[in-house]
Scaffold this motif. Structure first.
Motif, short mmCIF file in Angstrom:
data_model
loop_
_atom_site.label_atom_id
_atom_site.label_comp_id
_atom_site.label_asym_id
_atom_site.label_seq_id
_atom_site.Cartn_x
_atom_site.Cartn_y
_atom_site.Cartn_z
N VAL A 78 -2.02 1.33 0.83
CA VAL A 78 -2.23 -0.04 0.34
C VAL A 78 -3.06 0.01 -0.94
O VAL A 78 -4.07 0.71 -1.02
N VAL A 79 -2.65 -0.74 -1.93
CA VAL A 79 -3.37 -0.84 -3.20
C VAL A 79 -3.53 -2.30 -3.56
O VAL A 79 -2.71 -3.15 -3.18
N LEU A 80 -4.60 -2.62 -4.30
CA LEU A 80 -4.85 -3.98 -4.73
C LEU A 80 -4.79 -4.07 -6.24
O LEU A 80 -5.38 -3.24 -6.94
N ARG A 81 -4.11 -5.07 -6.75
CA ARG A 81 -4.12 -5.41 -8.17
C ARG A 81 -5.18 -6.49 -8.38
O ARG A 81 -5.20 -7.50 -7.66
N VAL A 82 -6.03 -6.31 -9.34
CA VAL A 82 -7.05 -7.30 -9.67
C VAL A 82 -6.50 -8.15 -10.80
O VAL A 82 -6.24 -7.66 -11.90
N LEU A 83 -6.31 -9.44 -10.54
CA LEU A 83 -5.70 -10.34 -11.51
C LEU A 83 -6.73 -10.96 -12.44
O LEU A 83 -6.41 -11.32 -13.57
N ASN A 107 -5.08 -0.87 -19.13
CA ASN A 107 -4.04 -0.86 -18.11
C ASN A 107 -4.43 -1.84 -17.00
O ASN A 107 -5.62 -2.08 -16.79
N PRO A 108 -3.45 -2.39 -16.27
CA PRO A 108 -3.79 -3.26 -15.14
C PRO A 108 -4.63 -2.50 -14.11
O PRO A 108 -4.39 -1.31 -13.87
N THR A 109 -5.60 -3.16 -13.53
CA THR A 109 -6.44 -2.54 -12.50
C THR A 109 -5.74 -2.56 -11.15
O THR A 109 -5.45 -3.62 -10.60
N ASN A 130 -19.17 10.00 -8.23
CA ASN A 130 -17.87 10.18 -7.61
C ASN A 130 -17.90 9.72 -6.16
O ASN A 130 -18.88 9.91 -5.46
N GLY A 131 -16.81 9.10 -5.72
CA GLY A 131 -16.75 8.58 -4.36
C GLY A 131 -17.34 7.20 -4.22
O GLY A 131 -17.50 6.70 -3.10
N THR A 132 -17.65 6.55 -5.34
CA THR A 132 -18.19 5.19 -5.28
C THR A 132 -17.14 4.22 -4.74
O THR A 132 -15.97 4.26 -5.14
N THR A 133 -17.55 3.36 -3.82
CA THR A 133 -16.66 2.35 -3.24
C THR A 133 -17.35 0.98 -3.28
O THR A 133 -18.53 0.86 -3.63
N GLY A 134 -16.61 -0.04 -2.91
CA GLY A 134 -17.16 -1.39 -2.78
C GLY A 134 -16.19 -2.24 -1.99
O GLY A 134 -15.03 -1.86 -1.77
N TRP A 135 -16.68 -3.40 -1.55
CA TRP A 135 -15.86 -4.32 -0.76
C TRP A 135 -15.48 -5.53 -1.61
O TRP A 135 -16.34 -6.10 -2.29
N VAL A 136 -14.19 -5.89 -1.60
CA VAL A 136 -13.72 -7.07 -2.32
C VAL A 136 -12.98 -7.98 -1.36
O VAL A 136 -12.40 -7.52 -0.37
N LEU A 137 -13.04 -9.27 -1.65
CA LEU A 137 -12.36 -10.27 -0.83
C LEU A 137 -10.95 -10.46 -1.35
O LEU A 137 -10.74 -10.72 -2.53
N GLU A 138 -9.97 -10.30 -0.47
CA GLU A 138 -8.59 -10.52 -0.87
C GLU A 138 -8.30 -12.01 -0.91
O GLU A 138 -8.39 -12.70 0.11
N ASP A 139 -8.00 -12.53 -2.09
CA ASP A 139 -7.70 -13.94 -2.26
C ASP A 139 -6.73 -14.09 -3.42
O ASP A 139 -6.02 -13.14 -3.76
N GLU A 140 -6.72 -15.27 -4.06
CA GLU A 140 -5.76 -15.52 -5.13
C GLU A 140 -6.04 -14.68 -6.38
O GLU A 140 -5.20 -14.62 -7.28
N GLN A 141 -7.18 -14.03 -6.42
CA GLN A 141 -7.49 -13.18 -7.57
C GLN A 141 -7.00 -11.75 -7.40
O GLN A 141 -7.18 -10.91 -8.29
N THR A 142 -6.40 -11.46 -6.26
CA THR A 142 -5.89 -10.11 -6.00
C THR A 142 -4.44 -10.17 -5.56
O THR A 142 -3.96 -11.21 -5.09
N GLN A 143 -3.76 -9.06 -5.73
CA GLN A 143 -2.37 -8.93 -5.30
C GLN A 143 -2.24 -7.64 -4.51
O GLN A 143 -2.65 -6.57 -4.98
N ARG A 144 -1.66 -7.71 -3.34
CA ARG A 144 -1.57 -6.57 -2.43
C ARG A 144 -0.18 -5.93 -2.52
O ARG A 144 0.83 -6.61 -2.61
N ALA A 145 -0.15 -4.60 -2.52
CA ALA A 145 1.11 -3.87 -2.55
C ALA A 145 0.92 -2.54 -1.81
O ALA A 145 -0.16 -2.25 -1.28
N ARG A 146 1.96 -1.73 -1.78
CA ARG A 146 1.87 -0.42 -1.15
C ARG A 146 2.60 0.59 -2.00
O ARG A 146 3.70 0.33 -2.49
N THR A 147 1.99 1.75 -2.18
CA THR A 147 2.67 2.86 -2.83
C THR A 147 3.00 3.92 -1.78
O THR A 147 2.14 4.25 -0.94
#
Length: 267
Positions: A78-83, A107-109, A130-147
Protein backbone atom coordinates in the motif's frame (compact mmCIF):
# COMPACT_ATOMS: atom_id res chain seq x y z
CA UNK A 1 9.54 14.65 -20.33
CA UNK A 2 8.44 11.03 -20.56
CA UNK A 3 5.51 9.20 -19.02
CA UNK A 4 5.64 6.38 -16.44
CA UNK A 5 3.07 4.31 -14.54
CA UNK A 6 1.78 5.32 -11.12
CA UNK A 7 0.97 2.85 -8.37
CA UNK A 8 -2.62 2.93 -9.67
CA UNK A 9 -1.53 2.15 -13.23
CA UNK A 10 -1.99 5.60 -14.76
CA UNK A 11 0.65 7.72 -16.43
CA UNK A 12 2.96 10.04 -14.52
CA UNK A 13 5.83 12.25 -15.44
CA UNK A 14 9.54 11.64 -15.16
CA UNK A 15 10.96 15.10 -14.59
CA UNK A 16 13.92 16.25 -16.62
CA UNK A 17 15.73 18.28 -13.99
CA UNK A 18 18.78 20.42 -14.40
CA UNK A 19 21.15 21.70 -11.78
CA UNK A 20 19.38 25.05 -11.93
CA UNK A 21 15.96 23.44 -11.35
CA UNK A 22 17.17 21.48 -8.33
CA UNK A 23 19.64 23.98 -7.06
CA UNK A 24 22.31 21.30 -7.44
CA UNK A 25 23.36 18.67 -9.93
CA UNK A 26 22.59 14.99 -9.40
CA UNK A 27 26.19 14.46 -8.46
CA UNK A 28 25.56 16.76 -5.50
CA UNK A 29 22.22 15.16 -4.64
CA UNK A 30 23.48 11.61 -4.49
CA UNK A 31 26.70 9.65 -4.45
CA UNK A 32 26.27 9.03 -8.15
CA UNK A 33 29.54 10.11 -9.61
CA UNK A 34 31.91 8.19 -7.39
CA UNK A 35 33.88 11.38 -6.74
CA UNK A 36 35.02 12.38 -3.28
CA UNK A 37 32.19 14.12 -1.41
CA UNK A 38 32.52 17.43 0.36
CA UNK A 39 31.85 17.35 3.38
CA UNK A 40 -0.70 17.12 10.33
CA UNK A 41 -1.45 18.84 13.33
CA UNK A 42 -4.15 17.22 15.53
CA UNK A 43 -7.00 16.69 13.09
CA UNK A 44 -9.00 19.67 14.39
CA UNK A 45 -6.11 22.12 13.81
CA UNK A 46 -6.40 24.48 10.87
CA UNK A 47 -4.31 23.57 7.85
CA UNK A 48 -2.74 27.03 7.92
CA UNK A 49 -0.91 26.03 11.10
CA UNK A 50 1.19 23.62 9.04
CA UNK A 51 3.18 26.61 7.90
CA UNK A 52 5.13 26.38 11.15
CA UNK A 53 6.25 22.82 10.41
CA UNK A 54 9.32 21.76 8.42
CA UNK A 55 8.81 19.77 5.22
CA UNK A 56 9.68 16.08 5.42
CA UNK A 57 12.02 15.83 2.44
CA UNK A 58 15.41 14.37 1.64
CA UNK A 59 16.94 17.67 2.80
CA UNK A 60 15.57 17.64 6.38
CA UNK A 61 16.30 15.77 9.59
CA UNK A 62 13.97 14.74 12.43
CA UNK A 63 16.07 13.10 15.18
CA UNK A 64 13.10 12.47 17.51
CA UNK A 65 10.74 11.04 14.86
CA UNK A 66 9.52 7.45 15.27
CA UNK A 67 11.98 4.92 13.89
CA UNK A 68 10.99 2.12 11.55
CA UNK A 69 9.93 -0.70 13.90
CA UNK A 70 10.78 -3.44 11.38
CA UNK A 71 13.51 -2.28 8.98
CA UNK A 72 13.74 -5.74 7.42
CA UNK A 73 10.01 -6.26 7.16
CA UNK A 74 7.71 -6.47 4.18
CA UNK A 75 4.54 -4.46 3.54
CA UNK A 76 1.22 -5.06 1.81
CA UNK A 77 2.33 -2.84 -1.05
CA UNK A 78 0.00 0.00 0.00
CA UNK A 79 1.27 3.46 -0.92
CA UNK A 80 -0.14 6.93 -0.29
CA UNK A 81 -0.09 9.88 -2.68
CA UNK A 82 0.03 13.24 -0.92
CA UNK A 83 -2.17 15.68 -2.83
CA UNK A 84 -1.43 18.71 -0.62
CA UNK A 85 0.56 19.30 2.55
CA UNK A 86 -0.41 16.85 5.28
CA UNK A 87 0.63 16.81 8.91
CA UNK A 88 3.02 14.13 10.13
CA UNK A 89 2.38 12.97 13.70
CA UNK A 90 4.49 11.14 16.26
CA UNK A 91 1.57 8.71 16.76
CA UNK A 92 -2.12 8.56 15.81
CA UNK A 93 -3.64 11.81 17.20
CA UNK A 94 -0.19 12.58 18.64
CA UNK A 95 1.98 15.69 18.33
CA UNK A 96 2.85 17.01 14.88
CA UNK A 97 6.55 17.24 14.04
CA UNK A 98 6.56 17.84 10.26
CA UNK A 99 4.47 18.26 7.15
CA UNK A 100 4.69 16.00 4.12
CA UNK A 101 4.59 18.07 0.91
CA UNK A 102 2.90 17.07 -2.34
CA UNK A 103 6.20 17.05 -4.25
CA UNK A 104 9.60 15.48 -3.70
CA UNK A 105 12.30 16.69 -6.08
CA UNK A 106 9.52 17.93 -8.41
CA UNK A 107 7.96 14.45 -8.48
CA UNK A 108 4.60 13.55 -6.90
CA UNK A 109 4.98 12.38 -3.30
CA UNK A 110 4.20 8.67 -2.90
CA UNK A 111 5.19 6.96 0.38
CA UNK A 112 4.84 3.32 1.48
CA UNK A 113 2.51 2.41 4.34
CA UNK A 114 4.17 0.19 6.95
CA UNK A 115 1.35 0.06 9.56
CA UNK A 116 -2.28 1.15 9.90
CA UNK A 117 -4.59 2.06 12.77
CA UNK A 118 -8.08 2.97 11.66
CA UNK A 119 -7.77 5.99 9.36
CA UNK A 120 -4.15 6.51 10.39
CA UNK A 121 -1.22 5.25 8.35
CA UNK A 122 2.42 4.99 9.42
CA UNK A 123 4.62 5.80 6.45
CA UNK A 124 8.30 5.84 5.63
CA UNK A 125 9.68 9.35 5.24
CA UNK A 126 12.59 10.49 3.03
CA UNK A 127 14.33 12.45 5.79
CA UNK A 128 17.26 11.72 8.04
CA UNK A 129 17.91 9.72 10.13
CA UNK A 130 17.44 6.62 8.02
CA UNK A 131 14.31 4.70 8.96
CA UNK A 132 12.40 7.86 9.91
CA UNK A 133 8.62 7.33 9.94
CA UNK A 134 5.50 9.27 10.87
CA UNK A 135 1.73 8.91 11.10
CA UNK A 136 -0.62 10.65 8.65
CA UNK A 137 -4.40 10.79 8.55
CA UNK A 138 -5.92 9.36 5.39
CA UNK A 139 -8.47 11.89 4.13
CA UNK A 140 -9.21 14.00 1.06
CA UNK A 141 -5.60 15.18 1.01
CA UNK A 142 -4.31 11.68 0.32
CA UNK A 143 -4.87 9.04 -2.33
CA UNK A 144 -4.45 5.33 -1.60
CA UNK A 145 -3.10 2.79 -4.09
CA UNK A 146 -1.11 -0.45 -4.20
CA UNK A 147 2.05 -1.40 -6.02
CA UNK A 148 2.66 -5.11 -6.69
CA UNK A 149 6.42 -4.55 -6.96
CA UNK A 150 9.29 -4.76 -4.50
CA UNK A 151 13.04 -4.43 -4.96
CA UNK A 152 15.61 -6.38 -2.96
CA UNK A 153 19.27 -5.41 -2.90
CA UNK A 154 21.52 -7.97 -1.22
CA UNK A 155 24.45 -5.70 -0.51
CA UNK A 156 27.04 -8.32 0.43
CA UNK A 157 26.05 -10.59 -2.48
CA UNK A 158 25.91 -7.53 -4.78
CA UNK A 159 22.65 -8.71 -6.27
CA UNK A 160 19.43 -6.81 -7.08
CA UNK A 161 16.10 -8.60 -7.54
CA UNK A 162 12.80 -7.12 -8.72
CA UNK A 163 9.62 -8.96 -7.71
CA UNK A 164 6.00 -8.61 -8.76
CA UNK A 165 3.46 -10.13 -6.35
CA UNK A 166 6.34 -12.13 -4.89
CA UNK A 167 7.57 -13.60 -8.16
CA UNK A 168 10.98 -12.72 -9.58
CA UNK A 169 10.80 -10.70 -12.80
CA UNK A 170 14.44 -9.64 -12.97
CA UNK A 171 17.76 -10.18 -11.22
CA UNK A 172 21.17 -8.58 -11.76
CA UNK A 173 24.67 -8.31 -10.35
CA UNK A 174 25.17 -4.72 -9.18
CA UNK A 175 27.79 -2.43 -7.70
CA UNK A 176 27.49 -1.20 -4.11
CA UNK A 177 29.25 1.11 -1.68
CA UNK A 178 32.94 0.72 -0.92
CA UNK A 179 34.06 -0.53 2.51
CA UNK A 180 34.65 3.03 3.74
CA UNK A 181 31.37 4.34 2.24
CA UNK A 182 28.98 1.37 2.49
CA UNK A 183 25.49 1.25 1.09
CA UNK A 184 23.13 1.76 4.07
CA UNK A 185 20.86 -1.07 5.16
CA UNK A 186 17.11 -1.04 5.86
CA UNK A 187 13.86 -0.68 4.00
CA UNK A 188 13.29 2.41 1.92
CA UNK A 189 11.49 3.27 -1.32
CA UNK A 190 11.77 4.86 -4.75
CA UNK A 191 11.25 8.53 -3.92
CA UNK A 192 11.66 10.17 -7.34
CA UNK A 193 12.78 9.70 -10.90
CA UNK A 194 15.09 12.25 -12.47
CA UNK A 195 16.03 12.40 -16.12
CA UNK A 196 19.40 14.04 -15.61
CA UNK A 197 20.43 16.47 -18.33
CA UNK A 198 23.71 17.64 -16.82
CA UNK A 199 25.75 14.53 -16.10
CA UNK A 200 25.92 11.62 -18.52
CA UNK A 201 26.70 8.57 -16.39
CA UNK A 202 23.03 7.48 -16.08
CA UNK A 203 20.04 8.56 -18.22
CA UNK A 204 17.69 8.32 -15.21
CA UNK A 205 18.49 8.60 -11.51
CA UNK A 206 16.15 6.99 -8.96
CA UNK A 207 16.77 8.68 -5.58
CA UNK A 208 15.70 6.58 -2.60
CA UNK A 209 14.34 7.69 0.76
CA UNK A 210 17.62 6.84 2.47
CA UNK A 211 21.00 8.52 3.00
CA UNK A 212 24.65 7.70 3.34
CA UNK A 213 25.69 6.94 6.91
CA UNK A 214 29.27 7.89 6.06
CA UNK A 215 28.81 11.30 4.47
CA UNK A 216 26.50 14.07 5.58
CA UNK A 217 26.69 15.49 2.07
CA UNK A 218 27.71 14.59 -1.46
CA UNK A 219 29.20 17.70 -3.02
CA UNK A 220 26.78 20.00 -1.20
CA UNK A 221 23.65 17.84 -1.55
CA UNK A 222 22.02 15.88 1.29
CA UNK A 223 23.81 12.56 0.66
CA UNK A 224 20.77 10.82 -0.83
CA UNK A 225 21.45 7.26 -2.00
CA UNK A 226 20.12 6.33 -5.44
CA UNK A 227 19.77 3.56 -7.99
CA UNK A 228 21.47 4.40 -11.29
CA UNK A 229 23.55 2.85 -14.02
CA UNK A 230 27.25 3.39 -14.81
CA UNK A 231 29.18 3.66 -18.10
CA UNK A 232 31.90 1.17 -17.08
CA UNK A 233 30.45 -2.35 -16.58
CA UNK A 234 33.52 -3.31 -14.54
CA UNK A 235 31.83 -1.76 -11.46
CA UNK A 236 29.09 -4.40 -11.41
CA UNK A 237 29.89 -6.97 -8.76
CA UNK A 238 32.26 -4.53 -7.04
CA UNK A 239 32.04 -2.49 -3.84
CA UNK A 240 33.36 0.82 -5.12
CA UNK A 241 30.66 3.51 -4.99
CA UNK A 242 30.10 6.25 -2.42
CA UNK A 243 26.99 4.36 -1.28
CA UNK A 244 24.71 4.31 -4.32
CA UNK A 245 23.66 1.08 -6.05
CA UNK A 246 25.00 0.92 -9.61
CA UNK A 247 22.85 -1.23 -11.89
CA UNK A 248 23.15 -2.48 -15.49
CA UNK A 249 21.26 -0.57 -18.17
CA UNK A 250 18.57 -3.22 -18.61
CA UNK A 251 17.95 -3.25 -14.85
CA UNK A 252 17.53 0.53 -14.88
CA UNK A 253 15.04 0.29 -17.74
CA UNK A 254 12.83 -2.00 -15.60
CA UNK A 255 13.37 -0.05 -12.37
CA UNK A 256 12.38 3.18 -14.11
CA UNK A 257 8.91 1.71 -14.84
CA UNK A 258 8.17 0.93 -11.19
CA UNK A 259 5.73 3.22 -9.36
CA UNK A 260 7.03 5.82 -6.95
CA UNK A 261 6.69 4.55 -3.39
CA UNK A 262 7.77 1.03 -4.38
CA UNK A 263 9.52 -0.63 -1.44
CA UNK A 264 13.26 -1.18 -1.69
CA UNK A 265 15.04 -3.49 0.75
CA UNK A 266 18.73 -2.85 1.27
CA UNK A 267 19.76 -5.99 3.15
Amino acid sequence: MSLRRTAGGTARVVRALTAAALGLACVALTGCAGTAPTERPPYAMAKADLGMQADATTFTEFPTAPADPAPGGDTEGVVLRVLSDVAVHQSPDGPVFAKLPAKQLNNPTWVPVIAERGKWAQVLLPSRPNGTTGWVLEDEQTQRARTPYAVDVEVDARRLTVRRDGGVIGQWVVGVGASDSPTPRGRTYIMAAIEETVTKFSPIILPLGIHSNTFSTYGGGPGTVALHTWPDPAVFGQASSDGCVRVPADALRLLATLPLGTLVHLR
